[in-house]
Design an enzyme around this catalytic site. Sequence first.
Site, mmCIF file in Angstrom:
data_model
loop_
_atom_site.group_PDB
_atom_site.id
_atom_site.type_symbol
_atom_site.label_atom_id
_atom_site.label_comp_id
_atom_site.label_asym_id
_atom_site.label_seq_id
_atom_site.Cartn_x
_atom_site.Cartn_y
_atom_site.Cartn_z
ATOM 1 N N LYS A 44 -20.384 1.341 28.212
ATOM 2 C CA LYS A 44 -20.256 0.813 29.564
ATOM 3 C C LYS A 44 -18.847 1.120 30.055
ATOM 4 O O LYS A 44 -17.889 0.439 29.713
ATOM 5 C CB LYS A 44 -20.509 -0.697 29.630
ATOM 6 C CG LYS A 44 -20.793 -1.122 31.067
ATOM 7 C CD LYS A 44 -20.398 -2.532 31.410
ATOM 8 C CE LYS A 44 -18.959 -2.742 31.661
ATOM 9 N NZ LYS A 44 -18.403 -2.033 32.835
ATOM 10 N N GLU B 49 -8.715 -3.200 21.542
ATOM 11 C CA GLU B 49 -7.426 -2.666 21.963
ATOM 12 C C GLU B 49 -7.126 -3.299 23.320
ATOM 13 O O GLU B 49 -7.784 -2.984 24.312
ATOM 14 C CB GLU B 49 -7.476 -1.142 22.048
ATOM 15 C CG GLU B 49 -7.766 -0.511 20.685
ATOM 16 C CD GLU B 49 -7.849 1.008 20.700
ATOM 17 O OE1 GLU B 49 -8.054 1.580 19.625
ATOM 18 O OE2 GLU B 49 -7.726 1.612 21.775
HETATM 19 P P1 NAD Z 1 -10.849 -5.354 31.948
HETATM 20 O O1 NAD Z 1 -10.733 -6.186 30.733
HETATM 21 O O2 NAD Z 1 -10.878 -6.023 33.265
HETATM 22 O O3 NAD Z 1 -12.170 -4.474 31.899
HETATM 23 C C1 NAD Z 1 -12.442 -3.604 30.827
HETATM 24 C C2 NAD Z 1 -13.937 -3.430 30.686
HETATM 25 O O4 NAD Z 1 -14.526 -4.675 30.307
HETATM 26 C C3 NAD Z 1 -14.639 -2.997 31.957
HETATM 27 O O5 NAD Z 1 -15.620 -2.061 31.620
HETATM 28 C C4 NAD Z 1 -15.260 -4.302 32.452
HETATM 29 O O6 NAD Z 1 -16.398 -4.114 33.258
HETATM 30 C C5 NAD Z 1 -15.622 -4.974 31.148
HETATM 31 N N1 NAD Z 1 -15.767 -6.431 31.197
HETATM 32 C C6 NAD Z 1 -15.069 -7.313 31.961
HETATM 33 N N2 NAD Z 1 -15.471 -8.583 31.697
HETATM 34 C C7 NAD Z 1 -16.439 -8.506 30.743
HETATM 35 C C8 NAD Z 1 -17.236 -9.466 30.052
HETATM 36 N N3 NAD Z 1 -17.112 -10.778 30.289
HETATM 37 N N4 NAD Z 1 -18.120 -9.014 29.138
HETATM 38 C C9 NAD Z 1 -18.238 -7.699 28.867
HETATM 39 N N5 NAD Z 1 -17.529 -6.735 29.496
HETATM 40 C C10 NAD Z 1 -16.624 -7.136 30.413
HETATM 41 O O7 NAD Z 1 -9.668 -4.294 31.850
HETATM 42 P P2 NAD Z 1 -9.238 -3.224 32.946
HETATM 43 O O8 NAD Z 1 -8.644 -3.970 34.090
HETATM 44 O O9 NAD Z 1 -10.382 -2.298 33.181
HETATM 45 O O10 NAD Z 1 -8.107 -2.406 32.168
HETATM 46 C C11 NAD Z 1 -6.765 -2.744 32.162
HETATM 47 C C12 NAD Z 1 -6.422 -3.519 30.907
HETATM 48 O O11 NAD Z 1 -6.779 -2.757 29.745
HETATM 49 C C13 NAD Z 1 -4.948 -3.784 30.733
HETATM 50 O O12 NAD Z 1 -4.769 -5.090 30.261
HETATM 51 C C14 NAD Z 1 -4.518 -2.787 29.666
HETATM 52 O O13 NAD Z 1 -3.374 -3.140 28.960
HETATM 53 C C15 NAD Z 1 -5.712 -2.750 28.808
HETATM 54 N N6 NAD Z 1 -5.732 -1.527 28.003
HETATM 55 C C16 NAD Z 1 -5.447 -1.602 26.669
HETATM 56 C C17 NAD Z 1 -5.429 -0.457 25.889
HETATM 57 C C18 NAD Z 1 -5.076 -0.473 24.419
HETATM 58 O O14 NAD Z 1 -5.313 0.530 23.743
HETATM 59 N N7 NAD Z 1 -4.531 -1.538 23.890
HETATM 60 C C19 NAD Z 1 -5.754 0.760 26.467
HETATM 61 C C20 NAD Z 1 -6.043 0.797 27.827
HETATM 62 C C21 NAD Z 1 -6.040 -0.367 28.585
HETATM 63 C C1 6OH Z 2 -3.692 2.611 26.856
HETATM 64 O O1 6OH Z 2 -3.749 2.589 28.065
HETATM 65 C C2 6OH Z 2 -3.618 3.823 26.084
HETATM 66 C C3 6OH Z 2 -4.240 3.905 24.913
HETATM 67 C C4 6OH Z 2 -4.185 5.119 24.192
HETATM 68 C C5 6OH Z 2 -4.994 5.376 23.145
HETATM 69 O O2 6OH Z 2 -5.924 4.551 22.713
HETATM 70 C C6 6OH Z 2 -4.877 6.629 22.438
HETATM 71 O O3 6OH Z 2 -5.690 6.839 21.523
HETATM 72 O O4 6OH Z 2 -3.989 7.444 22.738
#
Ligand code: NAD
Ligand code: 6OH
Length: 493
Positions: free
Chosen positions: A185, A261
């Site tokens: 998804k 993550e």
């Molecule tokens: P988000 O958590 O709002 O959404 C991520 C995904 O989860 C989307 O597909 C969304 O539809 C789904 N989702 C939301 N609520 C849900 C629920 N209750 N049940 C199941 N699925 C659900 O995140 P975002 O705004 O899309 O992305 C930004 C965030 O992602 C930031 O906090 C960023 O730091 C984090 N991020 C972390 C990493 C990492 O590797 N640690 C990488 C990229 C992004």
């Molecule tokens: C977050 O926004 C970036 C994550 C990066 C990775 O998970 C990767 O494998 O480089």
Amino acid sequence: MATDLISTATAKLSNFVDGQFVSDGPEFDDINPADGSLIARVAEAGPEVVDAAVVAARRALGGEWGGYGVRQRAALLYKIADGIEARFDEFVRAESADTGKPVALASRLDVPRAAANFRAFADVIKTASLEGFETETPDGKHALNYAVRKPIGVVGIITPWNLPILLLTWKVAPALACGNAVIVKPSEETPATATLLAEVMRDAGVPNGVFNVVHGFGEGSTGEHLVSHPGIDAITFTGESRTGAAIMKACAPGVKPVSFELGGKNAAIIFADCDRDETIQQMSDAVFLNTGQVCLCAERVYVQRPIFDWFVSAMKEKAEGLNIGWPADKATNMGPLISKAHREKVLSYFRMARELGATVVIGGGVPEFGDARDNGFYVQPTILTGLPESSPCVKEEIFGPVCHIAPFDSEEEAVAMANDTAYGLAASIWTNDLKRAHRVSRRMNVGITWVNCWFLRDLRTPFGGVGLSGIGREGGVHSLNFYSELNNICIRL
Ligand code: NAD
Ligand code: 6OH
């Protein structure tokens, strides 16, 4: 205007279930953040579509796919990588249209990494070793213990909008390498490249039901249907920490394994003996790359006092030099934020910073273009100084092109400030003192520490965070350990 930016096959973005594109039911808009225009309509997968995907995935596990050996799976992953590269420009256009990221960035980072993810995990699965122990028994005879890997089953993969195809394939590739069937998804903000990937999978000959895409939102929608479906065996998720908590709750009744993550509030520590040119060059990326929407971005920058003023003015110069423009323009190196709602959130932190007495070194507002970009979701690259460490701008993830820069005197003080956070994803240390580099790196409470570099990736290394930044590690053999079950076999000799 943006419909020509993505493949005609995806002008209506459908779900992909059991090898077929299906698009019954409600639809939602896919918006281009550069100008607010409509890219495509997207079919939202309701519970019955998610259910059909689970049934198809389970059938695939029991069918031809279940009989694939490691070499066959690896060969298929290579074919998928080739398929992505054969449609490289389409992937770049689709990713850029959905996110507003510069085509230059999508061409350099996102799409090459999508192909690299498949090749990397094809290589990892072919070369991974398994444990074996010869065990002494009380009667002086021996037993042989060895472990075999089996797929977990049907894996639900939920991903965010910032690096859509990079992060999705980072999970799909090891899941398929281990022989699972997946239901992905993608974020509702960025459905296009996952849909294109479904075409690539179909054309590469991936058996029906092995790779399924369901579009939709999170809470009360497709994401929730997926995580709470009893036919899903494990969930791997990248996104916000708060969403991770909700997903964990939904997975609890079925005791489903999760790999998370999550967010970050990453620190960079700049020592006075750093290589100044290299540091400033890379710190500009660490703060502004992808409009600051990378979980690894440095939103907290600690600079040793003797070079504090130099660093602030050099970063200001970098911010002034950014080319904020149309994503398709090759010279553009900063695009918009993902959405109006996300821009509101980022601007609310800028307002809060001013109210709390921050010095806004540069930025803090919305750029004006005098063209259709004014309907997009741009913000200015922003540098703040002078906030107390307890301020929300220093404690909470903003996820925009912004950092707060604070001075420090001693190494001890820098380490304490860097570690004073509920997150723990990444840190970067900038110094030419080798002993200090090792010493400080070990003291960072994070999953990943970079020294004199940032976001330099080797896909075999453990990747993940501590605290609010996640659960588990992915990358190389660590991914195999999540996407497979180890079955230990003990044979009395
Ligand atoms: P988000 O958590 O709002 O959404 C991520 C995904 O989860 C989307 O597909 C969304 O539809 C789904 N989702 C939301 N609520 C849900 C629920 N209750 N049940 C199941 N699925 C659900 O995140 P975002 O705004 O899309 O992305 C930004 C965030 O992602 C930031 O906090 C960023 O730091 C984090 N991020 C972390 C990493 C990492 O590797 N640690 C990488 C990229 C992004
Ligand atoms: C977050 O926004 C970036 C994550 C990066 C990775 O998970 C990767 O494998 O480089």
